[in-house]
Design an enzyme around this catalytic site. Sequence first.
Site, mmCIF file in Angstrom:
data_model
loop_
_atom_site.group_PDB
_atom_site.id
_atom_site.type_symbol
_atom_site.label_atom_id
_atom_site.label_comp_id
_atom_site.label_asym_id
_atom_site.label_seq_id
_atom_site.Cartn_x
_atom_site.Cartn_y
_atom_site.Cartn_z
ATOM 1 N N GLU A 49 -25.684 42.482 27.214
ATOM 2 C CA GLU A 49 -24.477 42.924 26.882
ATOM 3 C C GLU A 49 -23.638 42.535 25.905
ATOM 4 O OE1 GLU A 49 -22.168 41.884 30.675
ATOM 5 O OE2 GLU A 49 -24.293 42.577 31.462
ATOM 6 N N ASP A 60 -10.591 37.863 30.857
ATOM 7 C CA ASP A 60 -11.557 36.831 30.294
ATOM 8 C C ASP A 60 -10.734 35.222 30.270
ATOM 9 O OD1 ASP A 60 -13.803 38.140 29.780
ATOM 10 O OD2 ASP A 60 -12.857 39.394 28.525
#
Lengths: 264, 404
Positions: A49, A60
Amino acid sequence: MKHMNALTNLLEKKRQNLLSVYFTAGYPHKDSTTEIISSLQDAGVDFLEAGFPFSDPLADGPVIQQTSQQAITNGMTLDCLLLQIEKARAGITIPIVLMGYLNPVMQTGMENFCRKANKAGISGVIIPDLPPDQYEARYLDLFKSYDLHMIFLVTPETSEQRIRNIDRLGSGFIYAVSSSSTTGRQDSFSDRQKQYLRRLQKMNLRNPVITGFGIHSRNTLRTAWENSSGAIIGSAYLKALMREGSGQKAITQLFGQLGLAGPV
Amino acid sequence: MNYSVNKKGFYGEFGGAWIPEMLHSNIEQLACNYIDIMESEDFKQELDSMLKEYVGRPTPLSYAARLSEHTGARVFLKREDLCHTGSHKLNNVAGQILLAKRMDKRHIIAETGAGQHGVATATVCALMGLPCTIFMGRKDIARQQPNVMRMKMLGARVIPVSSGTCTLKDATNEAIRHWINNPSDTHYLIGSTIGPHPYPDIVARLQSVISLEIKEQLVQKEERDFPDHVIACVGGGSNAAGSFYHFLDDRRVKLTGAEAAGEGTGTGRTAASLLTGSPGIIHGCRTMLMQDDHGQIKGAHSISAGLDYPGIGPLHAHLHKSGRATYTAVTDSEALQAAMLLTRLEGIIPALESAHAVAALKKIKLLPHEIAVVTLSGRGDKDMDAYMEAIDGAGVEETKKIDQ
């Protein structure tokens, strides 16, 4: 000859003990991308990814926030990443999924993005802040026509009906977020989390389920492998990259940490 | 033209809930329940009584005689600065706490820029005995110390945010992350008409008491239930949304929003998201925002920490695009001049945010018989450092003129 989507290919052959690594493109340097991809590919990681950085990554934790900020400072952009991958294409056999937030994609334009991603040989896309209903209404046909998988997240709070809908709309795999949390937060998996992964397994979904968030040790990796088709590692890899500075050294250290001797 | 939010959470092309799956169940729970709760009799009664007994509503709608003479129209001031804690922010906080209580949320989190929303949140949490955590950018903590101290005295935990630009947008990111990690018992009390649906609608409804009172007060004072102009400042846009709300469908009323131009809309040091931005997604909402060509969100600049936000509420993006409201840019120095003007003419020291609305009076065409309502969203105590610096520095033209 139309070339086959590399992720489709992989998932047709392999549906267990999959290992995927996330990296923030542009970290530690703008031109680190090629070295990172080839070192992960050589180490035997199943697919990658590649994260394109965003100034405001609200799902995040600190590690991806810091690497994203550094990548932006280094001048990394979505277009730059696609160009780097396209240039390195001849040496890349491993499937690559792009991951990042919607706003940078919108500024490039969704169709333009899909065309460039397809040209760079990208297999799929994860955009955490693009909800399934908006994807269906606006972009589904576009992704199909460019042979790009749209991969959606599910969490322990996602209802069965919603999971079924995500399974219908998305393709490639389903990204099972191990808990309701931001990236890189947990130490170990609880029984409740294991039950949730087993529940997903029993639903007989069209797409394989791959687990991410919080995988950083032998123990958490085994749990993900035993209860789903694979594991995605992000923050733990980036931490190793922060310490080591090169993709090659980082993956060696991560494999040691995960109890994996060599190529999987 | 319809200016209300639709079922999917959109105002025209703006709004929506562009959120990661980790937030879905919380946002959906809110979206499915807020209208029923807020329209229930017992909620309305409890909120009304709280607004009256605790917030200090209704706030006056005062005719400003000397400012009117100076401006050349009949200017009324909607005195939100007289609310408890010194700004309109408490209207929203009071309502959202009652909403949180009815959804069995036991912990309140909020973001704050200048600290006004943080103080309002800490205040009502103290009143209700609820623990609260306030996220505030490191830069803002340094420049808004008095509000940090108020929050601490009120019992709030103030978390300094060091990510990104260390200001309001990053405090908002951090509050959202905290909510992702603590979903079940926490209510995220957003302070403006921003964020994913249903927040912009919740906050606009709770602030709409401002325009409701303006209507009623004009009937008493002027025997008409609408002004010719409503003027308010916009950062995220909550006091403006509340000031416009009951006039949105009344085309006789001209609506003006004053955006913070910072050093000027052409300088790159600005917070004028509508006038200099482009469509994008910030904090789960599709709206106009300031960003670079690659979709990275830029830091905003304004002398007023409360307007220092690179996006704007989706309702305003829609009102701007549809032409229903006009948005004008007011620079830092124009806002300072207007603050001095209001202080010397009316004996009211406004918040720097509100001074932008006063400054906008000079930017629109007003006829002598027209009624213009300016919302004074907050009082200026927190801005005394900036005001003193301006007076001691280059001097303020307006003050000199009036003093002569």
